[in-house]
Write a protein that holds these residues in place. Sequence first.
Motif, PDB file in Angstrom:
ATOM      1  N   ALA A 149      13.502 -29.063  10.384  1.00 30.94           N
ATOM      2  CA  ALA A 149      14.837 -29.511  10.788  1.00 30.94           C
ATOM      3  C   ALA A 149      15.002 -29.378  12.300  1.00 30.94           C
ATOM      4  O   ALA A 149      15.517 -30.284  12.975  1.00 30.94           O
ATOM      5  CB  ALA A 149      15.901 -28.700  10.055  1.00 30.94           C
ATOM      6  N   MET A 150      14.571 -28.250  12.841  1.00 30.31           N
ATOM      7  CA  MET A 150      14.644 -28.056  14.287  1.00 30.31           C
ATOM      8  C   MET A 150      13.767 -29.063  15.016  1.00 30.31           C
ATOM      9  O   MET A 150      14.175 -29.629  16.045  1.00 30.31           O
ATOM     10  CB  MET A 150      14.208 -26.629  14.638  1.00 30.31           C
ATOM     11  CG  MET A 150      14.343 -26.301  16.116  1.00 30.31           C
ATOM     12  SD  MET A 150      13.822 -24.602  16.496  1.00 30.31           S
ATOM     13  CE  MET A 150      14.276 -24.532  18.232  1.00 30.31           C
ATOM     14  N   ASP A 155      14.830 -16.459   5.610  1.00 31.80           N
ATOM     15  CA  ASP A 155      14.412 -15.394   6.509  1.00 31.80           C
ATOM     16  C   ASP A 155      15.397 -15.386   7.666  1.00 31.80           C
ATOM     17  O   ASP A 155      15.891 -16.432   8.070  1.00 31.80           O
ATOM     18  CB  ASP A 155      12.987 -15.677   7.003  1.00 31.80           C
ATOM     19  CG  ASP A 155      12.374 -14.510   7.744  1.00 31.80           C
ATOM     20  OD1 ASP A 155      12.862 -14.205   8.861  1.00 31.80           O
ATOM     21  OD2 ASP A 155      11.412 -13.908   7.249  1.00 31.80           O
ATOM     22  N   ALA A 156      15.689 -14.205   8.202  1.00 38.32           N
ATOM     23  CA  ALA A 156      16.718 -14.087   9.239  1.00 38.32           C
ATOM     24  C   ALA A 156      16.361 -14.801  10.529  1.00 38.32           C
ATOM     25  O   ALA A 156      17.238 -15.265  11.266  1.00 38.32           O
ATOM     26  CB  ALA A 156      16.989 -12.612   9.539  1.00 38.32           C
ATOM     27  N   ASN A 157      15.068 -14.891  10.829  1.00 43.95           N
ATOM     28  CA  ASN A 157      14.660 -15.458  12.108  1.00 43.95           C
ATOM     29  C   ASN A 157      15.022 -16.935  12.224  1.00 43.95           C
ATOM     30  O   ASN A 157      14.835 -17.708  11.289  1.00 43.95           O
ATOM     31  CB  ASN A 157      13.153 -15.287  12.294  1.00 43.95           C
ATOM     32  CG  ASN A 157      12.752 -13.863  12.584  1.00 43.95           C
ATOM     33  OD1 ASN A 157      12.598 -13.479  13.727  1.00 43.95           O
ATOM     34  ND2 ASN A 157      12.583 -13.062  11.538  1.00 43.95           N
ATOM     35  N   VAL A 158      15.510 -17.309  13.394  1.00 39.18           N
ATOM     36  CA  VAL A 158      15.907 -18.696  13.658  1.00 39.18           C
ATOM     37  C   VAL A 158      14.699 -19.457  14.206  1.00 39.18           C
ATOM     38  O   VAL A 158      14.029 -18.963  15.110  1.00 39.18           O
ATOM     39  CB  VAL A 158      17.064 -18.715  14.673  1.00 39.18           C
ATOM     40  CG1 VAL A 158      17.464 -20.140  15.020  1.00 39.18           C
ATOM     41  CG2 VAL A 158      18.265 -17.935  14.115  1.00 39.18           C
ATOM     42  N   PRO A 159      14.400 -20.647  13.641  1.00 39.73           N
ATOM     43  CA  PRO A 159      15.193 -21.429  12.703  1.00 39.73           C
ATOM     44  C   PRO A 159      15.130 -20.894  11.270  1.00 39.73           C
ATOM     45  O   PRO A 159      14.065 -20.574  10.756  1.00 39.73           O
ATOM     46  CB  PRO A 159      14.567 -22.822  12.783  1.00 39.73           C
ATOM     47  CG  PRO A 159      13.140 -22.570  13.184  1.00 39.73           C
ATOM     48  CD  PRO A 159      13.193 -21.388  14.097  1.00 39.73           C
ATOM     49  N   TYR A 208      23.713 -24.487  13.455  1.00 40.18           N
ATOM     50  CA  TYR A 208      23.415 -24.063  14.823  1.00 40.18           C
ATOM     51  C   TYR A 208      22.312 -24.929  15.417  1.00 40.18           C
ATOM     52  O   TYR A 208      22.369 -25.305  16.604  1.00 40.18           O
ATOM     53  CB  TYR A 208      22.998 -22.600  14.835  1.00 40.18           C
ATOM     54  CG  TYR A 208      22.402 -22.139  16.147  1.00 40.18           C
ATOM     55  CD1 TYR A 208      23.215 -21.839  17.239  1.00 40.18           C
ATOM     56  CD2 TYR A 208      21.021 -22.012  16.303  1.00 40.18           C
ATOM     57  CE1 TYR A 208      22.670 -21.434  18.441  1.00 40.18           C
ATOM     58  CE2 TYR A 208      20.465 -21.607  17.502  1.00 40.18           C
ATOM     59  CZ  TYR A 208      21.293 -21.315  18.575  1.00 40.18           C
ATOM     60  OH  TYR A 208      20.739 -20.922  19.776  1.00 40.18           O
ATOM     61  N   LEU A 209      21.322 -25.268  14.623  1.00 41.60           N
ATOM     62  CA  LEU A 209      20.212 -26.094  15.095  1.00 41.60           C
ATOM     63  C   LEU A 209      20.647 -27.519  15.408  1.00 41.60           C
ATOM     64  O   LEU A 209      19.935 -28.239  16.113  1.00 41.60           O
ATOM     65  CB  LEU A 209      19.098 -26.130  14.050  1.00 41.60           C
ATOM     66  CG  LEU A 209      18.455 -24.794  13.673  1.00 41.60           C
ATOM     67  CD1 LEU A 209      17.458 -24.995  12.541  1.00 41.60           C
ATOM     68  CD2 LEU A 209      17.777 -24.141  14.874  1.00 41.60           C
ATOM     69  N   GLY A 210      21.791 -27.932  14.884  1.00 41.05           N
ATOM     70  CA  GLY A 210      22.263 -29.299  15.073  1.00 41.05           C
ATOM     71  C   GLY A 210      21.752 -30.268  14.028  1.00 41.05           C
ATOM     72  O   GLY A 210      21.866 -31.484  14.185  1.00 41.05           O
ATOM     73  N   PHE A 211      21.210 -29.734  12.921  1.00 41.88           N
ATOM     74  CA  PHE A 211      20.638 -30.600  11.890  1.00 41.88           C
ATOM     75  C   PHE A 211      21.707 -31.214  11.004  1.00 41.88           C
ATOM     76  O   PHE A 211      21.545 -32.337  10.516  1.00 41.88           O
ATOM     77  CB  PHE A 211      19.640 -29.804  11.045  1.00 41.88           C
ATOM     78  CG  PHE A 211      18.966 -30.606   9.975  1.00 41.88           C
ATOM     79  CD1 PHE A 211      18.022 -31.565  10.299  1.00 41.88           C
ATOM     80  CD2 PHE A 211      19.273 -30.413   8.627  1.00 41.88           C
ATOM     81  CE1 PHE A 211      17.398 -32.313   9.316  1.00 41.88           C
ATOM     82  CE2 PHE A 211      18.657 -31.155   7.637  1.00 41.88           C
ATOM     83  CZ  PHE A 211      17.715 -32.109   7.977  1.00 41.88           C
ATOM     84  N   LEU A 212      22.777 -30.480  10.730  1.00 42.44           N
ATOM     85  CA  LEU A 212      23.864 -30.983   9.888  1.00 42.44           C
ATOM     86  C   LEU A 212      25.161 -30.249  10.240  1.00 42.44           C
ATOM     87  O   LEU A 212      25.162 -29.299  11.026  1.00 42.44           O
ATOM     88  CB  LEU A 212      23.524 -30.823   8.396  1.00 42.44           C
ATOM     89  CG  LEU A 212      22.885 -29.519   7.894  1.00 42.44           C
ATOM     90  CD1 LEU A 212      23.768 -28.315   8.051  1.00 42.44           C
ATOM     91  CD2 LEU A 212      22.501 -29.680   6.416  1.00 42.44           C
ATOM     92  N   ALA A 246      25.309 -16.723  10.336  1.00 46.97           N
ATOM     93  CA  ALA A 246      26.388 -16.960   9.372  1.00 46.97           C
ATOM     94  C   ALA A 246      27.676 -17.356  10.091  1.00 46.97           C
ATOM     95  O   ALA A 246      28.426 -18.213   9.604  1.00 46.97           O
ATOM     96  CB  ALA A 246      26.616 -15.713   8.518  1.00 46.97           C
ATOM     97  N   ILE A 247      27.953 -16.756  11.237  1.00 48.40           N
ATOM     98  CA  ILE A 247      29.164 -17.100  12.002  1.00 48.40           C
ATOM     99  C   ILE A 247      29.069 -18.522  12.543  1.00 48.40           C
ATOM    100  O   ILE A 247      30.040 -19.289  12.498  1.00 48.40           O
ATOM    101  CB  ILE A 247      29.374 -16.086  13.141  1.00 48.40           C
ATOM    102  CG1 ILE A 247      29.742 -14.717  12.552  1.00 48.40           C
ATOM    103  CG2 ILE A 247      30.462 -16.554  14.113  1.00 48.40           C
ATOM    104  CD1 ILE A 247      29.786 -13.597  13.569  1.00 48.40           C
ATOM    105  N   PHE A 248      27.903 -18.886  13.048  1.00 48.09           N
ATOM    106  CA  PHE A 248      27.719 -20.262  13.525  1.00 48.09           C
ATOM    107  C   PHE A 248      27.893 -21.273  12.393  1.00 48.09           C
ATOM    108  O   PHE A 248      28.194 -22.441  12.648  1.00 48.09           O
ATOM    109  CB  PHE A 248      26.326 -20.433  14.139  1.00 48.09           C
ATOM    110  CG  PHE A 248      26.222 -20.039  15.580  1.00 48.09           C
ATOM    111  CD1 PHE A 248      26.842 -20.792  16.570  1.00 48.09           C
ATOM    112  CD2 PHE A 248      25.487 -18.932  15.958  1.00 48.09           C
ATOM    113  CE1 PHE A 248      26.736 -20.441  17.913  1.00 48.09           C
ATOM    114  CE2 PHE A 248      25.367 -18.567  17.296  1.00 48.09           C
ATOM    115  CZ  PHE A 248      25.997 -19.325  18.283  1.00 48.09           C
TER     116      PHE A 248
END
Length: 530
Positions: free
Chosen positions: A327-328, A389-393, A400-404, A453-455
């Motif tokens: 997605a990223m 998994d917590a790590n972004v992405p 946040y990534l801008g995917f949706l 989660a906030i994003f």
Amino acid sequence: MLRISIFEHFVAFFTFIEEILQMKFDLQKTSVVLTGVLLGSSSAVQSQCPDFTTYSASPQGNPSNGTLGLPFMRPDPACRTFNSTAVEKVIEDMKGRLKDPDVARLFENTFPNTLDTTVRYYNQTENLAFIITGDITAQWLRDTANQFAHYRSLLSMDSELATLVKAVINNEARYITQYPYCGAFQPPSESGLSPSLNGYATDVIVNPPVNNQTVFECKYEIDSLCGFLKLSTSYYNETKDDSILNDNWFSAIDQIFQVINNQSQGSWDEDFNFVSYYNWTGSAGSLSPAVNNGGNGEPKAYTGMVGTHHRPSDDLSTFAFLTPANAMLSVELTNLALMLDEAGQGANISQSAKEWSSRINESIWANTLVDNVFAYETNGYGGQYVMDDANVPSLLSLPYLGFLEKDNPSYVATRNLLLSRKNPYFAAGQNFSGIGGPHIDAWNPWPMSQISAIFGTDDDEEIMKSLYLIVNNTDGLGLIHESVSIYNQSDFTRTWFAWANSYFAEMILDLAERKPDLIFTDPVSYVPGE
């Protein structure tokens, strides 16, 4: 008499020069960066500075006026590795408006942490900068992009900060050109800094082979290359400086597309020859068991997505097609095309980026949904691993990534599952809860997951719950940890984790713009520079 007069003039001249040099030294102590070259690394200054890993392990400075009394954790100005007037202005603006003194103190500590502590080498003339992750002396492509993400809007206001980011991009382009499958690197040779010994990589066999004097660790993670794209496009979008698009940068882009092409292929060709462009063996000392199929991992079938060997956590993938990483990649390839089109360069690269972005996007929607919930990983054979998994992405970070969008039905369903017992790496205790991952253990969720989660929500109650799960769990140290035990909040990993600090500060600035009434004494939005 004449000879004595000349001598006296020389004495006066050298006395003047000595005074100028002393003034310069004093300026170095108050402003770490002058004329774009890192001066804070001089032994005269740095020899008096405490190691920040040790410094951050106990409360420093005066406590805040809040309930938690969080300490001031910035290093002394003489020990900071880069100074930005724009960053200092944002800190003062935010401190004056945040209603909770503990939130204000946490922002004050985290927002400048990357500049305060991680610029290990910077030379404007060479256009090179080496940025460490925090307590590990190596430059991760992924971490660096995220460590600087919250400074994005400041690049057009602070030319010195922009020049630093430009040097980061140029250094990373050199790394990628030489080793496109690797994600973590040693200092550039120009720095004079000695490479670090990474015991976890010493006995690992990697193909293509790497030089551990240049490479710190060569785990292939597609999101590392995405991080380079993200940093490049965000820099250009804010500065409109297309000088980053040099031969070095285009060479790195060529390597990225070679990786994309190679890693999108299935594991078997038409004659059942096993296709491998990269493998990593693992070893007893590498925090990983030996990797099956000759270091290649589980076979994958062609889907249109791009395979990855490791996750953003540096852990092995179970299945090769990591949904949030793809997605990223789809988003960043679109951003790459838009940048090149605006700059009037690389038309063929732009076209390829658009085609790949569309193909990956379509494949995600066609191959990763299970009962309207995104699977974390798939393999093209029907195998789907539903977790996060917590790590972004991450799946939780898809907005946040801008995917949706946050209200996308598939995201809402996925989010509800991820923040529940149905996600094997969600854990909840009396004081802390969230998503973790196998990198630490199942009962140590990461504050980073609560930031994601906030994003991913506009619900005020959800936002405040997540915010204070983070704020209340720094163990009184006023910095964001890597993970926190659900059984004991004083049992955590990493006091100095620059990416997590930056991500928290970025989230607070996001709330300052879209939810000012939740965190400010007044309901007026704040955007740095506006």
